[in-house]
Design a protein around this motif. Sequence first.
Motif, PDB file in Angstrom:
ATOM      1  N   SER A 127       0.856  -1.188   0.000  1.00 58.61           N
ATOM      2  CA  SER A 127       0.000   0.000   0.000  1.00 58.61           C
ATOM      3  C   SER A 127       0.890   1.234   0.000  1.00 58.61           C
ATOM      4  CB  SER A 127      -0.909   0.021   1.218  1.00 58.61           C
ATOM      5  OG  SER A 127      -1.801  -1.064   1.181  1.00 58.61           O
ATOM      6  N   TRP A 128       0.486   2.209  -0.764  1.00 56.99           N
ATOM      7  CA  TRP A 128       1.247   3.444  -0.930  1.00 56.99           C
ATOM      8  C   TRP A 128       0.292   4.624  -0.825  1.00 56.99           C
ATOM      9  CZ3 TRP A 128       6.495   3.160  -2.670  1.00 56.99           C
ATOM     10  CH2 TRP A 128       6.926   1.879  -3.015  1.00 56.99           C
ATOM     11  N   THR A 129       0.842   5.766  -0.482  1.00 52.59           N
ATOM     12  CA  THR A 129       0.092   7.006  -0.639  1.00 52.59           C
ATOM     13  C   THR A 129       0.806   7.825  -1.695  1.00 52.59           C
ATOM     14  OG1 THR A 129       1.278   8.008   1.234  1.00 52.59           O
ATOM     15  CG2 THR A 129      -0.909   7.105   1.669  1.00 52.59           C
ATOM     16  N   LEU A 130       0.006   8.354  -2.588  1.00 50.89           N
ATOM     17  CA  LEU A 130       0.488   9.280  -3.616  1.00 50.89           C
ATOM     18  C   LEU A 130      -0.201  10.608  -3.344  1.00 50.89           C
ATOM     19  CD1 LEU A 130       2.043   9.754  -6.323  1.00 50.89           C
ATOM     20  CD2 LEU A 130      -0.114   9.207  -7.482  1.00 50.89           C
ATOM     21  N   TYR A 131       0.576  11.564  -2.877  1.00 48.12           N
ATOM     22  CA  TYR A 131       0.058  12.907  -2.647  1.00 48.12           C
ATOM     23  C   TYR A 131       0.240  13.650  -3.960  1.00 48.12           C
ATOM     24  CZ  TYR A 131      -0.444  17.579  -0.655  1.00 48.12           C
ATOM     25  OH  TYR A 131      -0.843  18.857  -0.379  1.00 48.12           O
ATOM     26  N   TRP A 132      -0.866  14.102  -4.530  1.00 52.12           N
ATOM     27  CA  TRP A 132      -0.805  14.712  -5.856  1.00 52.12           C
ATOM     28  C   TRP A 132      -1.531  16.045  -5.825  1.00 52.12           C
ATOM     29  CZ3 TRP A 132      -3.486  16.089 -10.359  1.00 52.12           C
ATOM     30  CH2 TRP A 132      -2.726  16.102 -11.527  1.00 52.12           C
ATOM     31  N   HIS A 133      -0.760  17.125  -5.760  1.00 50.22           N
ATOM     32  CA  HIS A 133      -1.303  18.492  -5.804  1.00 50.22           C
ATOM     33  C   HIS A 133      -2.419  18.727  -4.790  1.00 50.22           C
ATOM     34  CE1 HIS A 133       1.065  19.071  -9.432  1.00 50.22           C
ATOM     35  NE2 HIS A 133       0.518  17.973  -9.915  1.00 50.22           N
ATOM     36  N   GLY A 134      -2.218  18.251  -3.570  1.00 46.43           N
ATOM     37  CA  GLY A 134      -3.189  18.482  -2.509  1.00 46.43           C
ATOM     38  C   GLY A 134      -4.143  17.332  -2.252  1.00 46.43           C
ATOM     39  N   ASP A 135      -4.171  16.355  -3.125  1.00 42.70           N
ATOM     40  CA  ASP A 135      -5.042  15.190  -2.945  1.00 42.70           C
ATOM     41  C   ASP A 135      -4.216  13.982  -2.543  1.00 42.70           C
ATOM     42  OD1 ASP A 135      -7.967  15.683  -3.868  1.00 42.70           O
ATOM     43  OD2 ASP A 135      -6.751  16.736  -5.357  1.00 42.70           O
TER      44      ASP A 135
END
Length: 152
Positions: free
Chosen positions: A63-71
Motif C-alpha cells: 500500500s502506498w500514498t500518492l500525494y498529488w497536488h493536494g489530494d
Amino acid sequence: MSFVNEFISDEDVEKYRIEEIDEKFVSNGTRARDWTIDRDRDVYLRNVAIGGGAEPELRNRMSWTLYWHGDLIVLRLDLISGGEDADGAGWAQWKLMWLNGSSGLPLHLKEQRTQILADLKDALTAYRSFGIYSREWPSYQVILEVDEGCVI
C-alpha cells in the motif's frame, strides 16, 4: 526539479499530516519516515504498508500514498518482478491493483488520469528498489501495468 528519495523532515511530517495517515495503516503499516518527492510538482510517493506472509503473491502487495497536488490517493501496487540486467541496469515491474480501495480517483481528478499515472511511474523510477535505501544502478527502468479490474 525531479523526484528524489529523502527522509521526511519534522516540518513535513506536520505539513503533510504523516502521523494521521499512518493511523490508517495499522496492519502491516511501515511508519516509514522516508519518501520519494518532487517538491516543484507537489507530488510525493510513500510506502505505507507491506504485505505479510511467505508467499510472494502476499509479500509483494504494498500500500502506498500518492500525494498529488493536494489530494491524497491510496494505492495498492504489487511488485511483479525486478532485477538487474547483464549491463548492471536495474528494473522493476509493478501492477496497479486499485486506487482508493476500489473506488478509483475522485471525480475532480478523473481528467488528470494520464498525468497522475505518468507521475506515479516517474516516482517509482526514482524510488528504484527501496527508496532512500536503494543501491545505485547506472540506470533504472519501471514497467507500470494497470490491472484490468482497476478502476481509475
